[in-house]
Motif scaffolding. Structure first.
Motif, PDB file in Angstrom:
ATOM      1  N   ALA A  44       0.838  -1.202   0.000  1.00 10.99           N
ATOM      2  CA  ALA A  44       0.000   0.000   0.000  1.00 10.99           C
ATOM      3  C   ALA A  44       0.872   1.251   0.000  1.00 10.99           C
ATOM      4  CB  ALA A  44      -0.934  -0.009   1.201  1.00 10.99           C
ATOM      5  N   GLU A  45       2.013   1.178   0.665  1.00 13.03           N
ATOM      6  CA  GLU A  45       2.930   2.325   0.720  1.00 13.03           C
ATOM      7  C   GLU A  45       3.452   2.688  -0.664  1.00 13.03           C
ATOM      8  OE1 GLU A  45       2.411   0.580   4.570  1.00 13.03           O
ATOM      9  OE2 GLU A  45       3.218  -0.389   2.794  1.00 13.03           O
ATOM     10  N   GLN A  46       3.731   1.692  -1.477  1.00  7.05           N
ATOM     11  CA  GLN A  46       4.186   1.967  -2.850  1.00  7.05           C
ATOM     12  C   GLN A  46       3.095   2.668  -3.647  1.00  7.05           C
ATOM     13  OE1 GLN A  46       5.405  -2.189  -3.512  1.00  7.05           O
ATOM     14  NE2 GLN A  46       7.303  -1.352  -4.374  1.00  7.05           N
ATOM     15  N   ARG A  62      -6.931  -5.545 -13.052  1.00  8.88           N
ATOM     16  CA  ARG A  62      -8.024  -6.219 -12.348  1.00  8.88           C
ATOM     17  C   ARG A  62      -7.575  -6.651 -10.941  1.00  8.88           C
ATOM     18  NH1 ARG A  62      -8.363 -10.466 -15.219  1.00  8.88           N
ATOM     19  NH2 ARG A  62      -7.706 -11.962 -13.675  1.00  8.88           N
ATOM     20  N   LYS A  63      -6.416  -7.282 -10.833  1.00  9.03           N
ATOM     21  CA  LYS A  63      -5.904  -7.717  -9.527  1.00  9.03           C
ATOM     22  C   LYS A  63      -5.615  -6.520  -8.621  1.00  9.03           C
ATOM     23  CE  LYS A  63      -3.728 -12.108 -10.725  1.00  9.03           C
ATOM     24  NZ  LYS A  63      -2.461 -12.861 -10.750  1.00  9.03           N
ATOM     25  N   LEU A  64      -5.082  -5.482  -9.193  1.00 12.01           N
ATOM     26  CA  LEU A  64      -4.791  -4.267  -8.437  1.00 12.01           C
ATOM     27  C   LEU A  64      -6.076  -3.702  -7.837  1.00 12.01           C
ATOM     28  CD1 LEU A  64      -2.511  -2.225  -7.737  1.00 12.01           C
ATOM     29  CD2 LEU A  64      -3.089  -1.040  -9.851  1.00 12.01           C
ATOM     30  N   ASN A  65      -7.115  -3.629  -8.647  1.00 13.29           N
ATOM     31  CA  ASN A  65      -8.410  -3.126  -8.167  1.00 13.29           C
ATOM     32  C   ASN A  65      -9.016  -4.043  -7.106  1.00 13.29           C
ATOM     33  OD1 ASN A  65      -8.902  -0.619  -9.496  1.00 13.29           O
ATOM     34  ND2 ASN A  65      -9.137  -1.745 -11.408  1.00 13.29           N
ATOM     35  N   GLN A  69      -8.076  -1.644  -3.859  1.00 13.08           N
ATOM     36  CA  GLN A  69      -9.032  -0.622  -4.283  1.00 13.08           C
ATOM     37  C   GLN A  69      -9.067   0.586  -3.348  1.00 13.08           C
ATOM     38  OE1 GLN A  69     -13.025  -2.019  -4.844  1.00 13.08           O
ATOM     39  NE2 GLN A  69     -13.620  -0.210  -5.984  1.00 13.08           N
ATOM     40  N   GLN A  70      -9.017   0.339  -2.041  1.00 15.90           N
ATOM     41  CA  GLN A  70      -9.108   1.437  -1.079  1.00 15.90           C
ATOM     42  C   GLN A  70      -7.920   2.395  -1.156  1.00 15.90           C
ATOM     43  OE1 GLN A  70      -8.578  -1.761  -0.381  1.00 15.90           O
ATOM     44  NE2 GLN A  70      -7.230  -2.024   1.359  1.00 15.90           N
ATOM     45  N   HIS A  71      -6.814   1.980  -1.774  1.00 16.88           N
ATOM     46  CA  HIS A  71      -5.622   2.819  -1.882  1.00 16.88           C
ATOM     47  C   HIS A  71      -5.504   3.518  -3.242  1.00 16.88           C
ATOM     48  CE1 HIS A  71      -4.193   1.089   1.865  1.00 16.88           C
ATOM     49  NE2 HIS A  71      -4.485  -0.097   1.370  1.00 16.88           N
TER      50      HIS A  71
END
Length: 105
Positions: A44-46, A62-65, A69-71
């Motif tokens: 999440a920091e990245q 898709r995987k990132l979302n 998603q909250q980040h």
């Protein structure tokens, strides 16, 4: 400007991008992978650090979302459309990355 390159395992495509763009004036570069077992697993920091996130394939978006998603609110994400067909620092991969990323540097 902070650019984050993401692929699956952070072994071939995204580390190549990080290596070839790390000396580019005016930008900072990092890379990570989305899969368990990646050399550098995305944090999440990245995501918070990044001004622009560049993923190699649509499945990475898709995987990132799904996972982060909250980040991602307010983050610009680009799908480069580069398949997992290349080795680390492959000349063809370098040419493709330079061509596709030119407008973002």
């Amino acid at each position: 400007r902070n650019l984050l390159f993401i692929c699956s395992m952070n072994r071939l495509r995204s580390p190549t991008a990080e290596t070839i763009f790390c000396e580019t004036e005016g930008i900072s570069v990092d890379s990570a992978g989305l899969n368990r077992g990646a050399d550098v697993i995305l944090s999440a920091e990245q995501i918070e650090w990044a001004d622009l996130i560049l993923v190699m394939e649509k499945m990475h978006l898709r995987k990132l979302n799904e996972k982060y998603q909250q980040h991602l609110k307010g983050k610009r994400i680009i799908v480069l459309g580069i398949p997992d067909d290349y080795e680390y620092m492959d000349e063809d991969l370098i040419d493709i990355l330079k061509r596709k990323c030119k407008i973002y540097l």
